[in-house]
Design a protein around this motif. Structure first.
Motif, PDB file in Angstrom:
ATOM      1  N   ASN A 233       0.928  -0.402   0.052  1.00 47.84           N
ATOM      2  CA  ASN A 233      -0.048   0.085  -0.400  1.00 47.84           C
ATOM      3  C   ASN A 233       0.667   1.185   0.281  1.00 47.84           C
ATOM      4  N   ILE A 234       0.483   2.456  -0.706  1.00 48.04           N
ATOM      5  CA  ILE A 234       0.996   3.328   0.082  1.00 48.04           C
ATOM      6  C   ILE A 234      -0.272   4.409  -0.396  1.00 48.04           C
ATOM      7  N   GLY A 235       0.599   5.046   1.212  1.00 52.11           N
ATOM      8  CA  GLY A 235      -0.564   6.296   1.409  1.00 52.11           C
ATOM      9  C   GLY A 235      -0.028   7.759   1.959  1.00 52.11           C
ATOM     10  N   MET A 236      -0.576   8.584   2.205  1.00 47.18           N
ATOM     11  CA  MET A 236      -0.550   9.254   3.176  1.00 47.18           C
ATOM     12  C   MET A 236      -0.929  10.335   4.250  1.00 47.18           C
ATOM     13  N   GLU A 237      -0.369  10.840   5.542  1.00 50.82           N
ATOM     14  CA  GLU A 237      -0.535  10.787   7.014  1.00 50.82           C
ATOM     15  C   GLU A 237      -0.518  12.715   6.922  1.00 50.82           C
ATOM     16  N   TRP A 238      -1.677  12.688   7.617  1.00 49.55           N
ATOM     17  CA  TRP A 238      -2.234  14.542   7.911  1.00 49.55           C
ATOM     18  C   TRP A 238      -2.716  14.493   9.177  1.00 49.55           C
ATOM     19  N   PHE A 239      -1.785  15.301  10.391  1.00 45.08           N
ATOM     20  CA  PHE A 239      -2.072  15.672  11.374  1.00 45.08           C
ATOM     21  C   PHE A 239      -2.439  16.870  11.882  1.00 45.08           C
ATOM     22  N   PRO A 240      -4.050  17.346  11.116  1.00 51.02           N
ATOM     23  CA  PRO A 240      -4.289  18.745  11.848  1.00 51.02           C
ATOM     24  C   PRO A 240      -4.016  18.995  13.635  1.00 51.02           C
ATOM     25  N   PHE A 241      -3.511  18.135  14.204  1.00 51.67           N
ATOM     26  CA  PHE A 241      -3.858  18.387  15.800  1.00 51.67           C
ATOM     27  C   PHE A 241      -2.114  17.542  16.073  1.00 51.67           C
ATOM     28  N   LYS A 242      -1.757  17.960  17.072  1.00 48.68           N
ATOM     29  CA  LYS A 242      -1.201  17.353  17.756  1.00 48.68           C
ATOM     30  C   LYS A 242      -0.778  15.692  17.609  1.00 48.68           C
ATOM     31  N   ASN A 243      -1.636  15.288  19.001  1.00 48.17           N
ATOM     32  CA  ASN A 243      -1.567  13.660  18.421  1.00 48.17           C
ATOM     33  C   ASN A 243      -2.568  13.284  17.573  1.00 48.17           C
ATOM     34  N   ILE A 244      -3.329  13.815  17.302  1.00 44.86           N
ATOM     35  CA  ILE A 244      -4.483  13.011  16.155  1.00 44.86           C
ATOM     36  C   ILE A 244      -4.378  13.604  14.803  1.00 44.86           C
ATOM     37  N   PHE A 246      -4.791  12.272  10.511  1.00 47.41           N
ATOM     38  CA  PHE A 246      -6.230  11.261   9.216  1.00 47.41           C
ATOM     39  C   PHE A 246      -5.133  10.574   8.262  1.00 47.41           C
ATOM     40  N   VAL A 247      -5.114   9.033   8.086  1.00 44.00           N
ATOM     41  CA  VAL A 247      -4.384   8.078   7.066  1.00 44.00           C
ATOM     42  C   VAL A 247      -4.984   7.845   6.287  1.00 44.00           C
ATOM     43  N   ALA A 248      -4.324   7.837   4.935  1.00 42.88           N
ATOM     44  CA  ALA A 248      -5.101   7.497   3.008  1.00 42.88           C
ATOM     45  C   ALA A 248      -4.197   6.189   2.377  1.00 42.88           C
ATOM     46  N   ASP A 249      -4.574   6.024   2.341  1.00 47.01           N
ATOM     47  CA  ASP A 249      -3.720   4.937   1.048  1.00 47.01           C
ATOM     48  C   ASP A 249      -4.330   4.326   0.166  1.00 47.01           C
ATOM     49  N   TYR A 250      -3.861   3.849  -0.540  1.00 44.46           N
ATOM     50  CA  TYR A 250      -4.308   2.552  -1.543  1.00 44.46           C
ATOM     51  C   TYR A 250      -3.532   1.018  -1.341  1.00 44.46           C
ATOM     52  N   GLY A 251      -4.218  -0.332  -1.108  1.00 40.42           N
ATOM     53  CA  GLY A 251      -3.781  -1.716  -1.607  1.00 40.42           C
ATOM     54  C   GLY A 251      -3.926  -2.128  -1.795  1.00 40.42           C
ATOM     55  N   ILE A 252      -3.606  -3.257  -2.014  1.00 42.39           N
ATOM     56  CA  ILE A 252      -4.085  -4.544  -2.506  1.00 42.39           C
ATOM     57  C   ILE A 252      -3.213  -5.434  -1.761  1.00 42.39           C
ATOM     58  N   SER A 253      -4.257  -6.823  -1.655  1.00 40.23           N
ATOM     59  CA  SER A 253      -3.523  -8.424  -0.929  1.00 40.23           C
ATOM     60  C   SER A 253      -4.281  -9.196  -1.740  1.00 40.23           C
ATOM     61  N   LYS A 254      -2.805 -10.011  -2.037  1.00 35.25           N
ATOM     62  CA  LYS A 254      -3.671 -11.330  -2.728  1.00 35.25           C
ATOM     63  C   LYS A 254      -2.918 -12.180  -1.718  1.00 35.25           C
ATOM     64  N   ILE A 255      -4.452 -13.265  -1.197  1.00 38.19           N
ATOM     65  CA  ILE A 255      -3.764 -14.337  -0.738  1.00 38.19           C
ATOM     66  C   ILE A 255      -3.935 -15.718  -1.429  1.00 38.19           C
ATOM     67  N   LYS A 256      -3.238 -16.478  -1.534  1.00 41.07           N
ATOM     68  CA  LYS A 256      -3.574 -17.854  -2.313  1.00 41.07           C
ATOM     69  C   LYS A 256      -2.919 -19.066  -0.905  1.00 41.07           C
ATOM     70  N   LEU A 257      -4.351 -20.166  -1.099  1.00 42.55           N
ATOM     71  CA  LEU A 257      -4.528 -20.914  -0.016  1.00 42.55           C
ATOM     72  C   LEU A 257      -4.545 -21.849  -0.422  1.00 42.55           C
ATOM     73  N   HIS A 258      -4.003 -22.881  -0.064  1.00 41.81           N
ATOM     74  CA  HIS A 258      -3.839 -24.460  -0.236  1.00 41.81           C
ATOM     75  C   HIS A 258      -4.069 -26.364   0.743  1.00 41.81           C
ATOM     76  N   ARG A 259      -4.814 -26.745   1.040  1.00 40.69           N
ATOM     77  CA  ARG A 259      -5.345 -27.463   2.048  1.00 40.69           C
ATOM     78  C   ARG A 259      -4.421 -29.065   1.488  1.00 40.69           C
ATOM     79  N   ASP A 260      -3.508 -29.137   1.277  1.00 44.74           N
ATOM     80  CA  ASP A 260      -3.247 -30.593   1.385  1.00 44.74           C
ATOM     81  C   ASP A 260      -3.215 -31.533   2.368  1.00 44.74           C
ATOM     82  N   SER A 261      -4.628 -32.482   2.202  1.00 41.62           N
ATOM     83  CA  SER A 261      -4.835 -33.582   3.287  1.00 41.62           C
ATOM     84  C   SER A 261      -6.205 -34.708   1.873  1.00 41.62           C
ATOM     85  N   GLU A 262      -7.103 -35.165   2.925  1.00 39.43           N
ATOM     86  CA  GLU A 262      -7.629 -36.204   1.782  1.00 39.43           C
ATOM     87  C   GLU A 262      -8.973 -35.696   0.974  1.00 39.43           C
TER      88      GLU A 262
END
Length: 282
Positions: A233-244, A246-262
């Motif tokens: 993912n790639i994004g930006m962080e902006w803090f209008p207040f000292k400790n609070i 907002f974050v916005a980003d764009y991302g991708i997740s690719k999940i590939k799982l295989h169960r090897d059993s009977e």
């Protein structure tokens, strides 16, 4: 697609509460660490402690195939509508160059593909195609130890750790058998731990406006469950207040799982889209 579920399984609410509790524990530990040590300020790209709570607006693509007690069932790629996935992140800086990073999200949505292949219901072949009405849940939690390189307004991070993933699918298949409608019910429930590698880059335009890019890979070989989970993912962080901030980003997740059993099973999921968070830092 379908085996008897593991009897002892954390409920969805408990999984989410455990994830939030883990993030809060990192936050409390970080505050105590920062208060107990007097060190030079770290790079403006990093925070001593931060907790981000938000959501991933994902556009999913799903493909599932499995051997069941009723025979082999394969579902072609399905593109469900956009879904909102809750997500929690936490980061703790130890000293000026080392830290811990935690990330958790949960996909939980109905799944209604058209089944193909040699679909069998109640021991009999289906005439034509069949449909399924299922609920797919996927939990992914990651914890990594990170080492930050560089100084000033640019830092590069390398992380090593572990990931836990849990997939659950409860489904009902319906089709025409010998001229009559027949129905079969079955389910999958599998979980595993796997090693994790993360890399990242962070840039501070100012201490309150920052940019970042991250990538991670989870790879597991051997055992009953194997496969990989890649994301970035790639994004930006902006803090209008000292400790609070907002974050916005764009991302991708690719999940590939295989169960090897009977009964072999394959799960392929691709999630892409924007995320938004409220971030608290200390």
């Amino acid at each position: 697609m379908f085996v008897t579920p593991v009897p002892a399984r954390l409920s969805p609410l408990r999984l989410q509460l455990l994830a939030l509790r883990g993030a809060l524990m990192l936050g409390v530990l970080g505050i105590a660490t920062a208060a107990a040590t007097a060190r030079a300020e770290p790079s403006p790209t990093l925070d001593r402690v931060s907790i981000s709570v938000g959501a991933f607006s994902a556009d999913p693509r799903i493909n599932i195939g499995a051997d069941t007690q009723f025979g082999r069932i394969d579902a072609p790629e399905s593109k469900p509508s956009h879904t909102t996935i809750p997500r929690v992140k936490a980061d703790l800086l130890i000293g000026d160059r080392h830290g811990l990073a935690f990330d958790y999200y949960r996909y939980d949505k109905s799944y209604t593909p058209t089944l193909t292949g040699e679909t069998i219901i109640n021991g009999q072949p289906v005439t034509g195609t069949a449909t399924a009405n299922a609920d797919l849940k996927l939990d992914l939690a990651k914890l990594a130890y990170k080492w930050w390189l560089g100084s000033g307004n640019d830092t590069f991070g390398i992380g090593l750790g572990a990931a836990y993933y849990h997939a659950n699918l409860n489904g009902t298949a319906t089709g025409i058998v010998n001229g009559e409608t027949a129905t079969a019910r079955d389910s999958i429930s599998e979980h595993a731990f796997a090693p994790l590698l993360e890399v990242g880059w962070r840039h501070a335009f100012t201490p309150d406006l920052r940019m970042y890019a991250e990538a991670s890979g989870i790879k597991k070989n051997g055992g009953r469950i194997n496969g990989h989970i890649y994301g970035g993912n790639i994004g930006m962080e902006w803090f209008p207040f000292k400790n609070i901030g907002f974050v916005a980003d764009y991302g991708i997740s690719k999940i590939k799982l295989h169960r090897d059993s009977e009964r072999d099973a394959d799960l392929n999921i691709r999630l892409t889209g924007p995320s938004a968070y409220v971030k608290v830092r200390f």
